[in-house]
Motif scaffolding. Structure first.
Motif, PDB file in Angstrom:
ATOM      1  N   GLN A   1       0.829  -1.204   0.000  1.00 53.93           N
ATOM      2  CA  GLN A   1       0.000   0.000   0.000  1.00 53.93           C
ATOM      3  C   GLN A   1       0.865   1.257   0.000  1.00 53.93           C
ATOM      4  O   GLN A   1       0.575   2.219  -0.715  1.00 53.93           O
ATOM      5  CB  GLN A   1      -0.926   0.006   1.220  1.00 53.93           C
ATOM      6  CG  GLN A   1      -2.083  -0.964   1.132  1.00 53.93           C
ATOM      7  CD  GLN A   1      -2.910  -0.993   2.401  1.00 53.93           C
ATOM      8  OE1 GLN A   1      -2.368  -0.963   3.506  1.00 53.93           O
ATOM      9  NE2 GLN A   1      -4.226  -1.051   2.260  1.00 53.93           N
ATOM     10  N   LYS A   2       1.920   1.250   0.802  1.00 52.44           N
ATOM     11  CA  LYS A   2       2.820   2.397   0.855  1.00 52.44           C
ATOM     12  C   LYS A   2       3.425   2.684  -0.517  1.00 52.44           C
ATOM     13  O   LYS A   2       3.509   3.844  -0.947  1.00 52.44           O
ATOM     14  CB  LYS A   2       3.934   2.151   1.867  1.00 52.44           C
ATOM     15  CG  LYS A   2       3.483   2.178   3.321  1.00 52.44           C
ATOM     16  CD  LYS A   2       4.650   1.895   4.258  1.00 52.44           C
ATOM     17  CE  LYS A   2       4.208   1.890   5.712  1.00 52.44           C
ATOM     18  NZ  LYS A   2       5.326   1.572   6.630  1.00 52.44           N
ATOM     19  N   LYS A   3       3.835   1.649  -1.201  1.00 49.05           N
ATOM     20  CA  LYS A   3       4.445   1.823  -2.525  1.00 49.05           C
ATOM     21  C   LYS A   3       3.442   2.386  -3.526  1.00 49.05           C
ATOM     22  O   LYS A   3       3.774   3.259  -4.334  1.00 49.05           O
ATOM     23  CB  LYS A   3       5.010   0.491  -3.012  1.00 49.05           C
ATOM     24  CG  LYS A   3       6.248   0.032  -2.261  1.00 49.05           C
ATOM     25  CD  LYS A   3       6.750  -1.297  -2.789  1.00 49.05           C
ATOM     26  CE  LYS A   3       7.998  -1.747  -2.027  1.00 49.05           C
ATOM     27  NZ  LYS A   3       8.505  -3.056  -2.503  1.00 49.05           N
ATOM     28  N   ARG A   4       2.201   1.871  -3.474  1.00 53.33           N
ATOM     29  CA  ARG A   4       1.184   2.369  -4.402  1.00 53.33           C
ATOM     30  C   ARG A   4       0.829   3.825  -4.102  1.00 53.33           C
ATOM     31  O   ARG A   4       0.572   4.616  -5.017  1.00 53.33           O
ATOM     32  CB  ARG A   4      -0.063   1.479  -4.333  1.00 53.33           C
ATOM     33  CG  ARG A   4       0.114   0.114  -4.980  1.00 53.33           C
ATOM     34  CD  ARG A   4      -1.215  -0.584  -5.198  1.00 53.33           C
ATOM     35  NE  ARG A   4      -1.832  -0.993  -3.942  1.00 53.33           N
ATOM     36  CZ  ARG A   4      -1.648  -2.181  -3.368  1.00 53.33           C
ATOM     37  NH1 ARG A   4      -0.831  -3.072  -3.927  1.00 53.33           N
ATOM     38  NH2 ARG A   4      -2.277  -2.484  -2.248  1.00 53.33           N
ATOM     39  N   ILE A   5       0.818   4.183  -2.830  1.00 52.15           N
ATOM     40  CA  ILE A   5       0.535   5.573  -2.459  1.00 52.15           C
ATOM     41  C   ILE A   5       1.666   6.490  -2.911  1.00 52.15           C
ATOM     42  O   ILE A   5       1.430   7.574  -3.454  1.00 52.15           O
ATOM     43  CB  ILE A   5       0.326   5.684  -0.931  1.00 52.15           C
ATOM     44  CG1 ILE A   5      -1.012   5.057  -0.537  1.00 52.15           C
ATOM     45  CG2 ILE A   5       0.365   7.150  -0.474  1.00 52.15           C
ATOM     46  CD1 ILE A   5      -1.244   4.961   0.957  1.00 52.15           C
ATOM     47  N   GLU A   6       2.902   6.072  -2.705  1.00 53.79           N
ATOM     48  CA  GLU A   6       4.061   6.884  -3.088  1.00 53.79           C
ATOM     49  C   GLU A   6       4.138   7.105  -4.593  1.00 53.79           C
ATOM     50  O   GLU A   6       4.610   8.146  -5.057  1.00 53.79           O
ATOM     51  CB  GLU A   6       5.335   6.210  -2.594  1.00 53.79           C
ATOM     52  CG  GLU A   6       5.500   6.263  -1.070  1.00 53.79           C
ATOM     53  CD  GLU A   6       6.674   5.433  -0.588  1.00 53.79           C
ATOM     54  OE1 GLU A   6       7.310   4.769  -1.443  1.00 53.79           O
ATOM     55  OE2 GLU A   6       6.947   5.433   0.624  1.00 53.79           O
ATOM     56  N   LYS A   7       3.659   6.141  -5.370  1.00 51.65           N
ATOM     57  CA  LYS A   7       3.714   6.252  -6.831  1.00 51.65           C
ATOM     58  C   LYS A   7       2.642   7.182  -7.400  1.00 51.65           C
ATOM     59  O   LYS A   7       2.751   7.643  -8.533  1.00 51.65           O
ATOM     60  CB  LYS A   7       3.552   4.864  -7.468  1.00 51.65           C
ATOM     61  CG  LYS A   7       4.765   3.959  -7.304  1.00 51.65           C
ATOM     62  CD  LYS A   7       4.527   2.623  -7.983  1.00 51.65           C
ATOM     63  CE  LYS A   7       5.735   1.711  -7.844  1.00 51.65           C
ATOM     64  NZ  LYS A   7       5.498   0.391  -8.478  1.00 51.65           N
ATOM     65  N   HIS A   8       1.609   7.461  -6.592  1.00 59.55           N
ATOM     66  CA  HIS A   8       0.509   8.283  -7.082  1.00 59.55           C
ATOM     67  C   HIS A   8       0.975   9.723  -7.267  1.00 59.55           C
ATOM     68  O   HIS A   8       1.423  10.370  -6.319  1.00 59.55           O
ATOM     69  CB  HIS A   8      -0.670   8.222  -6.110  1.00 59.55           C
ATOM     70  CG  HIS A   8      -1.956   8.691  -6.706  1.00 59.55           C
ATOM     71  ND1 HIS A   8      -2.258  10.027  -6.870  1.00 59.55           N
ATOM     72  CD2 HIS A   8      -3.023   8.008  -7.197  1.00 59.55           C
ATOM     73  CE1 HIS A   8      -3.448  10.140  -7.415  1.00 59.55           C
ATOM     74  NE2 HIS A   8      -3.940   8.935  -7.620  1.00 59.55           N
ATOM     75  N   LYS A   9       0.872  10.233  -8.465  1.00 62.84           N
ATOM     76  CA  LYS A   9       1.438  11.542  -8.800  1.00 62.84           C
ATOM     77  C   LYS A   9       0.692  12.717  -8.159  1.00 62.84           C
ATOM     78  O   LYS A   9       1.261  13.802  -8.002  1.00 62.84           O
ATOM     79  CB  LYS A   9       1.471  11.731 -10.311  1.00 62.84           C
ATOM     80  CG  LYS A   9       0.096  11.666 -10.979  1.00 62.84           C
ATOM     81  CD  LYS A   9       0.225  11.789 -12.495  1.00 62.84           C
ATOM     82  CE  LYS A   9      -1.141  11.706 -13.179  1.00 62.84           C
ATOM     83  NZ  LYS A   9      -1.016  11.819 -14.652  1.00 62.84           N
ATOM     84  N   SER A  10      -0.572  12.529  -7.779  1.00 66.62           N
ATOM     85  CA  SER A  10      -1.355  13.652  -7.272  1.00 66.62           C
ATOM     86  C   SER A  10      -1.351  13.771  -5.754  1.00 66.62           C
ATOM     87  O   SER A  10      -1.896  14.736  -5.218  1.00 66.62           O
ATOM     88  CB  SER A  10      -2.813  13.528  -7.754  1.00 66.62           C
ATOM     89  OG  SER A  10      -2.884  13.562  -9.163  1.00 66.62           O
ATOM     90  N   ILE A  11      -0.770  12.822  -5.057  1.00 63.30           N
ATOM     91  CA  ILE A  11      -0.840  12.862  -3.606  1.00 63.30           C
ATOM     92  C   ILE A  11       0.230  13.778  -3.032  1.00 63.30           C
ATOM     93  O   ILE A  11       1.396  13.713  -3.416  1.00 63.30           O
ATOM     94  CB  ILE A  11      -0.716  11.439  -3.006  1.00 63.30           C
ATOM     95  CG1 ILE A  11      -0.965  11.471  -1.501  1.00 63.30           C
ATOM     96  CG2 ILE A  11       0.636  10.829  -3.283  1.00 63.30           C
ATOM     97  CD1 ILE A  11      -1.109  10.096  -0.881  1.00 63.30           C
TER      98      ILE A  11
END
Length: 234
Positions: A22-32
């Motif tokens: 989950q952390k990796k997917r969140i970090e990859k999100h460009k808008s967060i």
């Protein structure tokens, strides 16, 4: 003149327990924003309108991220939700694929039912403010909610007993729709249900009033309906 009255719940520190994936997917999100990438908690609020001393179900409620978005769950939750959701640049549309939003949505059922437990004895029409068990699973956000809601329903006691001053879990509750317990005593009805339907209900606390039948039956409350009433006579 008072235009409206609301009951509000606010938790500015809902804890986040994220897996590495989950952390990796969140970090990859460009808008967060960066502050959310490293967050260990988030802000979550609920609000329910009060009218003439009773809870009033919200109609077509959208999700808020301090300002209203255009996103709702089906016809909308019967209450308002505000949290640090990720939206598009116009702040109108919720990103249904964002891992951050899925994590936030997964926290709503448990936090909300715990809040319901705090006022369900006081507000007899508490069931009108309960959300559906599922709003479909056509996208990951809806599926995340559905899974989290099923889990919350199983473990949180929020249903007031009609006989004792306690709260019951769904699997501890019985709808006595025909008020049979008033005629043959609750213990006898419970004994019959346990014997015939292979249940393990105990005591008077398992008999709850008939209000909220539709939504609570969908949650899994045992329904002693007219067909089961017939079986009792037989």
């Amino acid at each position: 003149t008072e235009d409206s009255r609301w009951m509000v719940y606010q938790n500015p520190e809902v804890p986040l327990s994220l897996t590495e994936a989950q952390k990796k997917r969140i970090e990859k999100h460009k808008s967060i924003p960066d502050k959310l990438k490293n967050a260990t908690s988030f802000d979550l609020s609920f609000a329910i309108a009060i009218e003439d001393g009773k809870l009033k179900k919200a109609d077509n409620a959208v999700l808020y991220t301090y300002l209203p978005t255009s996103y709702s769950f089906g016809e909308g939750f019967p209450f308002l939700v505000n949290a640090n959701f990720i939206t598009d640049e116009g702040r109108q549309h919720l990103d249904v694929d964002a891992e951050w939003n899925k994590v936030l949505i997964s926290k709503i059922p448990e936090e909300y039912l715990k809040w319901v437990a705090s006022f369900s004895k006081k507000h007899s029409n508490y069931y009108e403010a309960l959300p559906k068990k599922s709003y479909g699973s056509t996208n990951d956000l809806l599926k995340t909610y559905e899974d989290a809601m099923k889990d919350a329903i199983e473990k949180i006691a929020f249903i007031p007993s009609s006989k004792c001053n306690i709260l019951l879990k769904v699997d501890e509750s019985v709808f006595d729709r025909m008020n049979v317990a008033d005629a043959i005593m609750p213990q006898m009805l419970i004994a019959h249900i346990n014997r015939i339907y292979d249940k393990d209900f105990v005591g008077e606390s398992n008999i709850i009033k008939n209000e909220g039948y539709v939504i609570l039956k969908s949650y899994g409350v045992f329904d002693f309906d007219k067909n089961k009433f017939k079986d009792l006579f037989e």
